[in-house]
Write a protein that holds these residues in place. Structure first.
Motif, PDB file in Angstrom:
ATOM      1  N   ASN A  95       0.836  -1.201   0.000  1.00 38.21           N
ATOM      2  CA  ASN A  95       0.000   0.000   0.000  1.00 38.21           C
ATOM      3  C   ASN A  95       0.869   1.249   0.000  1.00 38.21           C
ATOM      4  O   ASN A  95       0.763   2.101   0.864  1.00 38.21           O
ATOM      5  CB  ASN A  95      -0.910   0.010   1.240  1.00 38.21           C
ATOM      6  CG  ASN A  95      -2.182  -0.782   1.016  1.00 38.21           C
ATOM      7  OD1 ASN A  95      -2.579  -1.035  -0.116  1.00 38.21           O
ATOM      8  ND2 ASN A  95      -2.827  -1.186   2.089  1.00 38.21           N
TER       9      ASN A  95
ATOM     10  N   SER B 224      -6.061  -5.777  -3.085  1.00 40.26           N
ATOM     11  CA  SER B 224      -7.115  -5.800  -2.073  1.00 40.26           C
ATOM     12  C   SER B 224      -7.653  -7.211  -1.891  1.00 40.26           C
ATOM     13  O   SER B 224      -7.818  -7.947  -2.856  1.00 40.26           O
ATOM     14  CB  SER B 224      -8.268  -4.872  -2.484  1.00 40.26           C
ATOM     15  OG  SER B 224      -9.251  -4.853  -1.470  1.00 40.26           O
TER      16      SER B 224
ATOM     17  N   ASN C 275      -9.317   2.520  -0.354  1.00 43.81           N
ATOM     18  CA  ASN C 275      -9.200   2.412   1.101  1.00 43.81           C
ATOM     19  C   ASN C 275      -9.885   3.576   1.814  1.00 43.81           C
ATOM     20  O   ASN C 275     -10.433   3.406   2.896  1.00 43.81           O
ATOM     21  CB  ASN C 275      -7.735   2.313   1.512  1.00 43.81           C
ATOM     22  CG  ASN C 275      -7.198   0.909   1.315  1.00 43.81           C
ATOM     23  OD1 ASN C 275      -7.619   0.218   0.395  1.00 43.81           O
ATOM     24  ND2 ASN C 275      -6.293   0.481   2.160  1.00 43.81           N
TER      25      ASN C 275
ATOM     26  N   ASP D 176      -4.666   3.424  11.580  1.00 41.57           N
ATOM     27  CA  ASP D 176      -4.706   3.714  10.145  1.00 41.57           C
ATOM     28  C   ASP D 176      -3.284   3.626   9.608  1.00 41.57           C
ATOM     29  O   ASP D 176      -2.341   3.842  10.338  1.00 41.57           O
ATOM     30  CB  ASP D 176      -5.316   5.086   9.848  1.00 41.57           C
ATOM     31  CG  ASP D 176      -4.361   6.227  10.122  1.00 41.57           C
ATOM     32  OD1 ASP D 176      -4.043   6.468  11.311  1.00 41.57           O
ATOM     33  OD2 ASP D 176      -3.904   6.867   9.158  1.00 41.57           O
TER      34      ASP D 176
ATOM     35  N   GLY E 173      -2.353   5.198   6.652  1.00 41.05           N
ATOM     36  CA  GLY E 173      -1.995   6.336   5.793  1.00 41.05           C
ATOM     37  C   GLY E 173      -2.892   6.531   4.592  1.00 41.05           C
ATOM     38  O   GLY E 173      -2.989   7.647   4.069  1.00 41.05           O
TER      39      GLY E 173
HETATM   40  O1  LIG Z   1      -8.091  -3.696   0.459  1.00 37.54           O
HETATM   41  C1  LIG Z   1      -7.618  -4.311   1.388  1.00 37.54           C
HETATM   42  O2  LIG Z   1      -7.359  -5.517   1.370  1.00 37.54           O
HETATM   43  C2  LIG Z   1      -7.327  -3.561   2.648  1.00 37.54           C
HETATM   44  O3  LIG Z   1      -7.634  -2.218   2.482  1.00 37.54           O
HETATM   45  C3  LIG Z   1      -5.887  -3.702   3.010  1.00 37.54           C
HETATM   46  O4  LIG Z   1      -5.125  -2.997   2.079  1.00 37.54           O
HETATM   47  C4  LIG Z   1      -5.569  -3.338   4.433  1.00 37.54           C
HETATM   48  O5  LIG Z   1      -6.346  -4.076   5.313  1.00 37.54           O
HETATM   49  C5  LIG Z   1      -5.692  -1.881   4.690  1.00 37.54           C
HETATM   50  O6  LIG Z   1      -4.596  -1.286   4.094  1.00 37.54           O
HETATM   51  C6  LIG Z   1      -5.737  -1.456   6.133  1.00 37.54           C
HETATM   52  O7  LIG Z   1      -5.653  -0.065   6.099  1.00 37.54           O
HETATM   53  P1  LIG Z   1      -5.705   0.831   7.373  1.00 37.54           P
HETATM   54  O8  LIG Z   1      -4.607   0.306   8.290  1.00 37.54           O
HETATM   55  O9  LIG Z   1      -5.410   2.211   6.912  1.00 37.54           O
HETATM   56  O10 LIG Z   1      -7.050   0.644   7.966  1.00 37.54           O
END
Ligand SMILES: O=C(O)[C@H](O)[C@@H](O)[C@H](O)[C@H](O)COP(=O)(O)O
Length: 349
Positions: free
Chosen positions: A94, A120, A191, A279, A281
């Motif tokens: 990410n 994702s 996201n 989070d 970012g």
């Molecule tokens: O699409 C996905 O599979 C999720 O979005 C994955 O990428 C991850 O779980 C997030 O990056 C968590 O993001 P945060 O830590 O910002 O909540």
């Protein structure tokens, strides 16, 4: 097809497994030797270093990087030393899209391609497949098509979108979004949306959970703001069952709702969680992009702010507000009553 994988955590290891299931050859490396050994036992080719990884791959090499955000740049720097022109580095994490643009330029100086790929699907992707949002030059993205096609979910049994002209890869679960950075830009906004949807589900369930506030008014002493209409808040509703029923044909049914229902079924009070929402970012970057584009993003920004507040980052500013009320009106902070209505000012002067 042959692929190198650097980073064998939950995501990297499952990507390798999904690729190997489809017959691809994976050469794997990680700083954790146990992680390498585990995948080698499942059929991957173990490398002992970045140099060894490069030596075990046939050119033009394709190497997927799936390491924690803080290690992407050092990994790219290391790869720049051991790779050759026309090799390709894919960052499947990410990363911030602006870093992609810089890394692509860095590698381009050596004739090495760079591809950013928003991935994702989380821990479920091994079986469900991963939605892929890809940025990079046309030729190298096309060359990697067997990899994208395997990792992505495929059309599965989802009905074709009515009115959509059939064709293209989006219906297979992967999309070449544009030049370098475009893949991670789309994943970043994905996201941001994720933050908003999560927050909306969470807030709605919390409103229903507190619909019993009128049953607790007797526990609230005269110091607190009374619930204005307690007769309307007499419901003790099982929110785990609500989440379950919403999965069945409702407008807001979704994978996030499925996961929410599963979490509530396992632990109805969510007592194993402290409620400090982290989070990584992506939400911040989405809001920055929205501000710079001049695009209103009320929901995403509110959801991001709610995460900050959950971690008490609002504590000082809230103290400032209480101090101001105290200064201008002599108002005291009211005690928090467990199970009571929120401290609304609906009836307060
Ligand atoms: O699409 C996905 O599979 C999720 O979005 C994955 O990428 C991850 O779980 C997030 O990056 C968590 O993001 P945060 O830590 O910002 O909540």
């Amino acid at each position: 097809m042959q692929l190198g994988m650097i980073g064998l955590g939950r995501m990297g290891a499952n990507l390798v497994r999904r690729l190997m299931r489809a017959g691809h050859e994976c050469v794997v490396w990680d700083v954790n030797a146990d992680a390498i050994a585990a995948l080698a036992a499942e059929g991957a080719v173990a490398a002992t270093s970045l140099e060894d990884l490069a030596a075990r791959l046939t050119g033009p090499r394709n190497i997927w990087v799936m390491v924690p955000a803080g290690y992407v740049q050092s990994t790219v720097d290391g790869l720049a030393e051991v790779l050759s022109p026309d090799d390709a580095v894919i960052d499947g994490g990410n990363s911030y899209y602006r870093d992609d643009i810089a890394r692509a330029a860095q590698l381009r100086e050596k004739g090495i391609h760079y591809v950013d790929c928003g991935t994702s699907g989380g821990v479920w992707g091994l079986d469900r497949g991963y939605c892929l949002m890809i940025g990079g030059e046309d030729e190298v993205v096309a060359r990697l098509d067997p990899i994208w096609r395997t990792i992505a979910p495929g059309a599965g049994d989802a009905e074709p979108t009515p009115g959509r002209h059939p064709g293209g890869t989006a219906q297979e679960g992967y999309l070449h979004c544009g030049p370098n950075g475009a893949g991670h830009f789309v994943k970043m906004v994905h996201n941001g949306i994720e933050y908003g949807v999560m927050a909306a589900i969470a807030e709605g369930l919390s409103i229903i959970r507190h619909a019993d506030a009128g049953l607790h008014t007797q526990e609230i002493d005269a110091e607190t703001t009374p619930l204005r209409d307690p007769q309307f808040y007499q419901y003790e509703i099982d929110i785990a069952e609500v989440a379950e029923v919403w999965r069945r044909g409702s407008v807001i049914g979704s994978w996030l709702m499925d996961l929410t229902a599963a979490a509530l079924a396992a632990d109805p009070d969510l007592s194993s969680f402290g409620g400090r929402v982290s989070d990584s970012g992506e939400g911040r970057w989405t809001v920055i992009a929205a501000v710079e584009e001049g695009v209103p993003a009320n929901v995403i920004q509110a959801a991001l702010n709610a995460r900050f507040s959950s971690r008490d980052l609002n504590e000082f500013q809230d103290k400032v507000q209480s101090a101001q009320r105290s200064q201008f009106g002599g108002h005291a902070e009211k005690p928090i009553v467990e199970g009571g209505a929120a401290d609304a000012a609906a009836t307060a002067p």
